[in-house]
Write a protein that holds these residues in place. Structure first.
Motif, PDB file in Angstrom:
ATOM      1  N   ALA A 118       0.830  -1.204   0.000  1.00 20.27           N
ATOM      2  CA  ALA A 118       0.000   0.000   0.000  1.00 20.27           C
ATOM      3  C   ALA A 118       0.868   1.260   0.000  1.00 20.27           C
ATOM      4  O   ALA A 118       0.561   2.231  -0.706  1.00 20.27           O
ATOM      5  N   GLU A 166     -10.299   6.253  -6.181  1.00 20.74           N
ATOM      6  CA  GLU A 166     -10.202   4.834  -6.502  1.00 20.74           C
ATOM      7  C   GLU A 166      -9.582   4.155  -5.291  1.00 20.74           C
ATOM      8  O   GLU A 166      -8.430   4.426  -4.932  1.00 20.74           O
ATOM      9  N   ALA A 193     -13.606   3.135   3.466  1.00 19.23           N
ATOM     10  CA  ALA A 193     -13.600   2.952   2.014  1.00 19.23           C
ATOM     11  C   ALA A 193     -14.793   3.651   1.370  1.00 19.23           C
ATOM     12  O   ALA A 193     -14.667   4.302   0.319  1.00 19.23           O
ATOM     13  N   THR A 212      -8.413   0.947  -2.834  1.00 24.35           N
ATOM     14  CA  THR A 212      -7.960  -0.438  -2.740  1.00 24.35           C
ATOM     15  C   THR A 212      -7.716  -0.777  -1.277  1.00 24.35           C
ATOM     16  O   THR A 212      -6.969  -0.067  -0.585  1.00 24.35           O
ATOM     17  N   ARG A 251     -14.671   6.621  -1.446  1.00 26.22           N
ATOM     18  CA  ARG A 251     -15.303   6.446  -2.766  1.00 26.22           C
ATOM     19  C   ARG A 251     -16.316   7.551  -3.029  1.00 26.22           C
ATOM     20  O   ARG A 251     -16.461   8.019  -4.177  1.00 26.22           O
ATOM     21  N   SER A 264      -6.381  -3.731   1.466  1.00 25.92           N
ATOM     22  CA  SER A 264      -5.497  -4.895   1.481  1.00 25.92           C
ATOM     23  C   SER A 264      -5.101  -5.209   2.915  1.00 25.92           C
ATOM     24  O   SER A 264      -5.275  -4.387   3.822  1.00 25.92           O
ATOM     25  N   ILE A 319      -5.614   0.869   3.426  1.00 27.85           N
ATOM     26  CA  ILE A 319      -6.393   1.455   2.321  1.00 27.85           C
ATOM     27  C   ILE A 319      -5.491   2.383   1.539  1.00 27.85           C
ATOM     28  O   ILE A 319      -4.769   3.209   2.127  1.00 27.85           O
ATOM     29  N   THR A 320      -5.527   2.234   0.230  1.00 24.90           N
ATOM     30  CA  THR A 320      -4.891   3.206  -0.670  1.00 24.90           C
ATOM     31  C   THR A 320      -5.995   3.848  -1.489  1.00 24.90           C
ATOM     32  O   THR A 320      -6.817   3.142  -2.086  1.00 24.90           O
TER      33      THR A 320
END
Length: 288
Positions: free
Chosen positions: A66, A266, A257, A268, A261, A270, A283-284
């Motif tokens: 990340a 965008e 997230a 991602t 959004r 993980s 979170i990225t």
């Protein structure tokens, strides 16, 4: 040398808890000895108060996809805000991957801050340390601090979650579980609370005259949503990227997230191998 930048709210006198007397408390919170200098695997010398913790954090930063995704393609002179800067190891990582960045690094714990200031001075010419936390609103908050595990210093103490997390990380990294339990016992016996100043991303932007934050990094031990709360609608368009550690309790990962959004990032999510079987996720969020 990187100059320390004070937050607007002054630090009050450290409040003592447990068996530590005032003289010992002052030495703990305000002084760094020569013994606090240790070597990273790449040979660079850094200041820290816990060498074993420092190496674990360094491993986390350098093998965390990340963080790498967050810095890829950032241009020379990018401006990075580091919330929860700790010893400054993430700042060293960013400075290695981004040419000549400006890094505003926020760390409220006094001894950890002194290590941060020293490490930025040695290794990050564009680093500027701030001795305060980032949060929802300006003011003062109670920080829980453990001398044996400064990286879990937090505005939201949860010793049981920290215990489970550390035990899992030890297992995931092949560490010594007995030593980890000893560390946990020491930590539980030497926790202290004291007030720290808090500011917000919006205040930082206004006071520093910032137009664009190229990367906002957040690692603040269960206060991550509060940092997002401290970003005003006017400031959000100027934040290009975010990388954050999230403690996924009560749906916090999904909420973070979703919020990002909604802001047209965008996103991602993980979980690095080191964090398997814990509540910790990354979170990225990118909106270039």
């Amino acid at each position: 040398m990187a100059a320390a930048v004070q937050c607007r709210q002054p630090l009050r006198r450290v409040e003592r808890r447990g068996r530590m007397d005032r003289r010992e408390g002052e030495a703990l919170h305000w002084r760094i000895s020569e013994e606090s200098s240790h070597s990273l695997p790449d040979g660079r010398t850094v200041s820290c108060t816990s060498p074993s913790e420092m190496l674990t954090v360094w491993e986390d930063v350098n093998h965390n996809d990340a963080y790498l995704a967050a810095v890829q393609g950032l241009a020379q002179g990018a401006l990075i805000v580091d919330a929860g800067a700790h010893y400054g190891l993430a700042a060293l990582f960013f400075a290695h991957h981004v040419p000549n960045p400006t890094i505003l690094a926020f760390e409220p714990v006094p001894t950890t801050f002194e290590c941060l200031r020293e490490n930025l001075s040695r290794h990050v010419p564009g680093g500027r340390p701030f001795r305060c936390a980032l949060g929802r609103r300006p003011g003062n908050r109670e920080m829980t601090y453990s001398p044996v595990a400064p990286c879990v210093s937090t505005l939201h103490a949860d010793h049981e979650e920290d215990r489970r997390t550390l035990e899992a990380i030890v297992t995931n990294t092949g560490g010594n579980a007995i030593n980890a339990l000893d560390l946990l016992q020491q930590r539980d016996a030497t926790n202290y609370t004291f007030p720290v100043p808090v500011t917000t991303v919006t205040e930082v932007v206004e006071q520093q005259g910032i137009g664009t934050i190229d990367l906002l990094k957040i690692d603040v031990e269960r206060a991550e949503l509060e940092v997002l709360d401290g970003v005003s609608d006017e400031v959000w368009p100027g934040i290009r990227r975010i990388v954050m550690e999230v403690h996924d309790v009560d749906g916090r990962l999904a909420e973070a997230a979703s919020r990002l959004r909604t802001r047209h990032y965008e996103v991602t999510a993980s979980q690095p191998t080191m964090f398997r079987n814990t509540n910790l996720h990354m979170i990225t969020a990118i909106r270039d």
